[in-house]
Design a protein around this motif. Structure first.
Motif, PDB file in Angstrom:
ATOM      1  N   GLU A  95     -39.742  -7.969  34.844  1.00  0.00           N
ATOM      2  CA  GLU A  95     -38.820  -7.331  33.907  1.00  0.00           C
ATOM      3  C   GLU A  95     -37.975  -8.390  33.198  1.00  0.00           C
ATOM      4  OE1 GLU A  95     -38.316  -3.230  36.550  1.00  0.00           O
ATOM      5  OE2 GLU A  95     -36.554  -4.232  35.745  1.00  0.00           O
ATOM      6  N   THR A  96     -37.492  -8.040  31.996  1.00  0.00           N
ATOM      7  CA  THR A  96     -36.729  -8.982  31.183  1.00  0.00           C
ATOM      8  C   THR A  96     -35.356  -8.396  30.843  1.00  0.00           C
ATOM      9  OG1 THR A  96     -38.781  -9.827  30.204  1.00  0.00           O
ATOM     10  CG2 THR A  96     -36.718 -10.372  29.077  1.00  0.00           C
ATOM     11  N   PRO A  97     -34.317  -8.792  31.548  1.00  0.00           N
ATOM     12  CA  PRO A  97     -32.972  -8.347  31.193  1.00  0.00           C
ATOM     13  C   PRO A  97     -32.413  -9.184  30.046  1.00  0.00           C
ATOM     14  CG  PRO A  97     -32.875  -9.713  33.144  1.00  0.00           C
ATOM     15  CD  PRO A  97     -34.336  -9.586  32.786  1.00  0.00           C
ATOM     16  N   VAL A  98     -31.458  -8.628  29.321  1.00  0.00           N
ATOM     17  CA  VAL A  98     -30.808  -9.322  28.209  1.00  0.00           C
ATOM     18  C   VAL A  98     -29.301  -9.308  28.461  1.00  0.00           C
ATOM     19  CG1 VAL A  98     -30.333  -9.322  25.736  1.00  0.00           C
ATOM     20  CG2 VAL A  98     -32.608  -8.688  26.572  1.00  0.00           C
ATOM     21  N   ILE A  99     -28.694 -10.487  28.469  1.00  0.00           N
ATOM     22  CA  ILE A  99     -27.244 -10.589  28.587  1.00  0.00           C
ATOM     23  C   ILE A  99     -26.697 -10.883  27.199  1.00  0.00           C
ATOM     24  CG2 ILE A  99     -25.329 -11.811  29.668  1.00  0.00           C
ATOM     25  CD1 ILE A  99     -27.201 -12.468  31.980  1.00  0.00           C
ATOM     26  N   SER A 100     -25.918  -9.958  26.661  1.00  0.00           N
ATOM     27  CA  SER A 100     -25.462 -10.043  25.272  1.00  0.00           C
ATOM     28  C   SER A 100     -23.957 -10.266  25.209  1.00  0.00           C
ATOM     29  CB  SER A 100     -25.831  -8.753  24.530  1.00  0.00           C
ATOM     30  OG  SER A 100     -25.274  -8.754  23.221  1.00  0.00           O
ATOM     31  N   GLY A 101     -23.560 -11.089  24.254  1.00  0.00           N
ATOM     32  CA  GLY A 101     -22.137 -11.298  24.017  1.00  0.00           C
ATOM     33  C   GLY A 101     -21.592 -10.371  22.948  1.00  0.00           C
ATOM     34  N   ALA A 102     -22.377  -9.386  22.533  1.00  0.00           N
ATOM     35  CA  ALA A 102     -21.962  -8.471  21.478  1.00  0.00           C
ATOM     36  C   ALA A 102     -21.699  -7.087  22.049  1.00  0.00           C
ATOM     37  CB  ALA A 102     -23.048  -8.397  20.391  1.00  0.00           C
ATOM     38  N   ASP A 103     -20.706  -6.411  21.496  1.00  0.00           N
ATOM     39  CA  ASP A 103     -20.386  -5.040  21.870  1.00  0.00           C
ATOM     40  C   ASP A 103     -20.922  -4.084  20.812  1.00  0.00           C
ATOM     41  OD1 ASP A 103     -19.053  -5.815  24.141  1.00  0.00           O
ATOM     42  OD2 ASP A 103     -17.109  -5.946  23.150  1.00  0.00           O
ATOM     43  N   VAL A 104     -21.212  -2.868  21.218  1.00  0.00           N
ATOM     44  CA  VAL A 104     -21.684  -1.838  20.284  1.00  0.00           C
ATOM     45  C   VAL A 104     -20.477  -1.190  19.623  1.00  0.00           C
ATOM     46  CG1 VAL A 104     -22.922   0.325  20.056  1.00  0.00           C
ATOM     47  CG2 VAL A 104     -23.761  -1.417  21.640  1.00  0.00           C
ATOM     48  N   LEU A 105     -20.478  -1.153  18.299  1.00  0.00           N
ATOM     49  CA  LEU A 105     -19.400  -0.487  17.563  1.00  0.00           C
ATOM     50  C   LEU A 105     -19.826   0.939  17.226  1.00  0.00           C
ATOM     51  CD1 LEU A 105     -18.207  -3.267  15.069  1.00  0.00           C
ATOM     52  CD2 LEU A 105     -17.206  -2.599  17.255  1.00  0.00           C
ATOM     53  N   THR A 106     -18.928   1.870  17.447  1.00  0.00           N
ATOM     54  CA  THR A 106     -19.193   3.280  17.154  1.00  0.00           C
ATOM     55  C   THR A 106     -18.145   3.807  16.172  1.00  0.00           C
ATOM     56  OG1 THR A 106     -17.901   3.933  19.099  1.00  0.00           O
ATOM     57  CG2 THR A 106     -20.271   3.645  19.413  1.00  0.00           C
ATOM     58  N   ASN A 107     -18.252   5.083  15.859  1.00  0.00           N
ATOM     59  CA  ASN A 107     -17.302   5.756  14.949  1.00  0.00           C
ATOM     60  C   ASN A 107     -17.280   5.126  13.558  1.00  0.00           C
ATOM     61  OD1 ASN A 107     -16.453   7.511  17.070  1.00  0.00           O
ATOM     62  ND2 ASN A 107     -15.056   5.933  17.801  1.00  0.00           N
ATOM     63  N   TRP A 108     -18.484   4.850  13.030  1.00  0.00           N
ATOM     64  CA  TRP A 108     -18.585   4.306  11.681  1.00  0.00           C
ATOM     65  C   TRP A 108     -18.278   5.387  10.651  1.00  0.00           C
ATOM     66  CZ3 TRP A 108     -19.480  -0.760  10.362  1.00  0.00           C
ATOM     67  CH2 TRP A 108     -19.891  -1.600  11.403  1.00  0.00           C
ATOM     68  N   THR A 109     -17.540   5.036   9.613  1.00  0.00           N
ATOM     69  CA  THR A 109     -17.248   5.960   8.519  1.00  0.00           C
ATOM     70  C   THR A 109     -17.574   5.273   7.197  1.00  0.00           C
ATOM     71  OG1 THR A 109     -14.934   5.229   8.448  1.00  0.00           O
ATOM     72  CG2 THR A 109     -15.435   7.174   9.783  1.00  0.00           C
ATOM     73  N   SER A 110     -18.000   6.057   6.225  1.00  0.00           N
ATOM     74  CA  SER A 110     -18.342   5.518   4.921  1.00  0.00           C
ATOM     75  C   SER A 110     -17.085   5.388   4.066  1.00  0.00           C
ATOM     76  CB  SER A 110     -19.343   6.447   4.224  1.00  0.00           C
ATOM     77  OG  SER A 110     -19.574   6.025   2.889  1.00  0.00           O
ATOM     78  N   VAL A 111     -16.980   4.254   3.372  1.00  0.00           N
ATOM     79  CA  VAL A 111     -15.875   4.059   2.439  1.00  0.00           C
ATOM     80  C   VAL A 111     -16.384   3.994   1.002  1.00  0.00           C
ATOM     81  CG1 VAL A 111     -14.396   2.920   4.119  1.00  0.00           C
ATOM     82  CG2 VAL A 111     -15.988   1.550   2.781  1.00  0.00           C
ATOM     83  N   GLY A 112     -17.663   4.367   0.821  1.00  0.00           N
ATOM     84  CA  GLY A 112     -18.243   4.424  -0.511  1.00  0.00           C
ATOM     85  C   GLY A 112     -19.058   3.194  -0.871  1.00  0.00           C
ATOM     86  N   ASN A 113     -19.928   3.366  -1.841  1.00  0.00           N
ATOM     87  CA  ASN A 113     -20.779   2.285  -2.362  1.00  0.00           C
ATOM     88  C   ASN A 113     -21.631   1.629  -1.284  1.00  0.00           C
ATOM     89  OD1 ASN A 113     -19.725   2.680  -4.959  1.00  0.00           O
ATOM     90  ND2 ASN A 113     -18.073   1.220  -4.599  1.00  0.00           N
ATOM     91  N   GLY A 114     -22.076   2.402  -0.309  1.00  0.00           N
ATOM     92  CA  GLY A 114     -22.930   1.863   0.735  1.00  0.00           C
ATOM     93  C   GLY A 114     -22.214   0.986   1.739  1.00  0.00           C
ATOM     94  N   VAL A 115     -20.880   1.084   1.782  1.00  0.00           N
ATOM     95  CA  VAL A 115     -20.086   0.273   2.713  1.00  0.00           C
ATOM     96  C   VAL A 115     -19.558   1.169   3.820  1.00  0.00           C
ATOM     97  CG1 VAL A 115     -18.043  -1.194   2.964  1.00  0.00           C
ATOM     98  CG2 VAL A 115     -19.454  -1.337   0.888  1.00  0.00           C
ATOM     99  N   PHE A 116     -19.630   0.672   5.068  1.00  0.00           N
ATOM    100  CA  PHE A 116     -19.167   1.436   6.218  1.00  0.00           C
ATOM    101  C   PHE A 116     -18.131   0.635   6.994  1.00  0.00           C
ATOM    102  CE2 PHE A 116     -23.224   3.116   5.031  1.00  0.00           C
ATOM    103  CZ  PHE A 116     -23.135   4.482   5.274  1.00  0.00           C
ATOM    104  N   ARG A 117     -17.260   1.349   7.672  1.00  0.00           N
ATOM    105  CA  ARG A 117     -16.183   0.723   8.432  1.00  0.00           C
ATOM    106  C   ARG A 117     -16.152   1.319   9.834  1.00  0.00           C
ATOM    107  NH1 ARG A 117     -10.651   1.390   5.574  1.00  0.00           N
ATOM    108  NH2 ARG A 117     -11.422  -0.411   4.406  1.00  0.00           N
ATOM    109  N   ALA A 118     -15.844   0.461  10.825  1.00  0.00           N
ATOM    110  CA  ALA A 118     -15.724   0.918  12.211  1.00  0.00           C
ATOM    111  C   ALA A 118     -14.568   0.188  12.878  1.00  0.00           C
ATOM    112  CB  ALA A 118     -17.021   0.685  12.995  1.00  0.00           C
ATOM    113  N   PRO A 119     -13.828   0.865  13.758  1.00  0.00           N
ATOM    114  CA  PRO A 119     -12.709   0.185  14.443  1.00  0.00           C
ATOM    115  C   PRO A 119     -13.218  -0.784  15.499  1.00  0.00           C
ATOM    116  CG  PRO A 119     -12.989   2.410  15.289  1.00  0.00           C
ATOM    117  CD  PRO A 119     -13.946   2.280  14.129  1.00  0.00           C
TER     118      PRO A 119
END
Length: 201
Positions: A95-119
């Motif tokens: 098996e191949t585990p992955v240790i990532s230094g990145a977090d998953v961002l949720t609660n994305w909202t659109s601010v228009g023109n194909g741009v999204f924002r998340a806290p």
């Protein structure tokens, strides 16, 4: 009457146990994304959920097997191994585990023109760790690093390329405020609340 004296042989058996100066009993611990740090025992049937939990209980000579999945955590082992009894962290066989230094961002909202924002609850400051005004955050989508929202829009996907600059039409000063004017800058001001302005003079 003749008396006969019989001699009996007595055997003395001595058992000697030799103990090494330091005896190491090794254990195996298992980690899985479907495990549980509270109720899990660290066994294959009841694995821990995080590598850090396994690192907390692992002793010299122990091995921690990490099952397939993505682990988003910082691991700080509190116990040191030794040259003769290391603490080993390795993948579970096959098996191949992955240790990532990145977090998953949720609660994305659109601010228009194909741009999204998340806290995001924290900033990563690389260049000047003590200065929170220089965050070094990165956003990835499907494994590709994205460009943070900026004006003018960056169309080059090469992260090491020079960014595209804008030449403003005019500027003026009103009390302590600098007013920058550009005919191409037509976005709503609310969209840029919290943004940083870099000006080359």
């Amino acid at each position: 009457m003749e008396h006969t004296l019989r001699r009996s042989t007595v055997c003395l058996v001595v058992f000697i146990w030799l103990f090494p100066a330091e005896e190491v009993y090794s254990s195996n611990y298992f980690v899985s994304p479907v495990g549980n740090d509270t109720s899990g025992s660290g066994s294959l049937a009841e694995p821990f959920k995080t590598i850090q939990k396994a690192a907390t209980v692992a002793a010299p000579g122990d091995t921690v097997f990490i099952r397939a999945g993505t682990y988003r955590e910082t691991v700080t082992p509190p116990t040191n191994g030794s040259s003769g009894a290391p603490i080993t962290f390795q993948n579970y066989p096959g098996e191949t585990p992955v240790i990532s230094g990145a977090d998953v961002l949720t609660n994305w909202t659109s601010v228009g023109n194909g741009v999204f924002r998340a806290p995001m609850s924290w900033d990563y400051n690389y260049e000047q760790v003590s200065d929170t005004s220089f965050p070094s955050n990165q956003v990835f989508l499907d494994g590709r690093m994205l460009t943070l929202l900026r004006w003018p829009k960056e169309t080059n996907l090469d992260p090491v390329a020079n960014p595209r600059d804008a030449l403003i039409d005019s500027s003026s000063v009103n009390n302590s405020n600098v007013i920058v004017t550009d005919a191409e800058f037509t976005d709503s001001p609310a969209r840029w609340v919290g943004a940083k302005v870099w000006i080359n003079l």
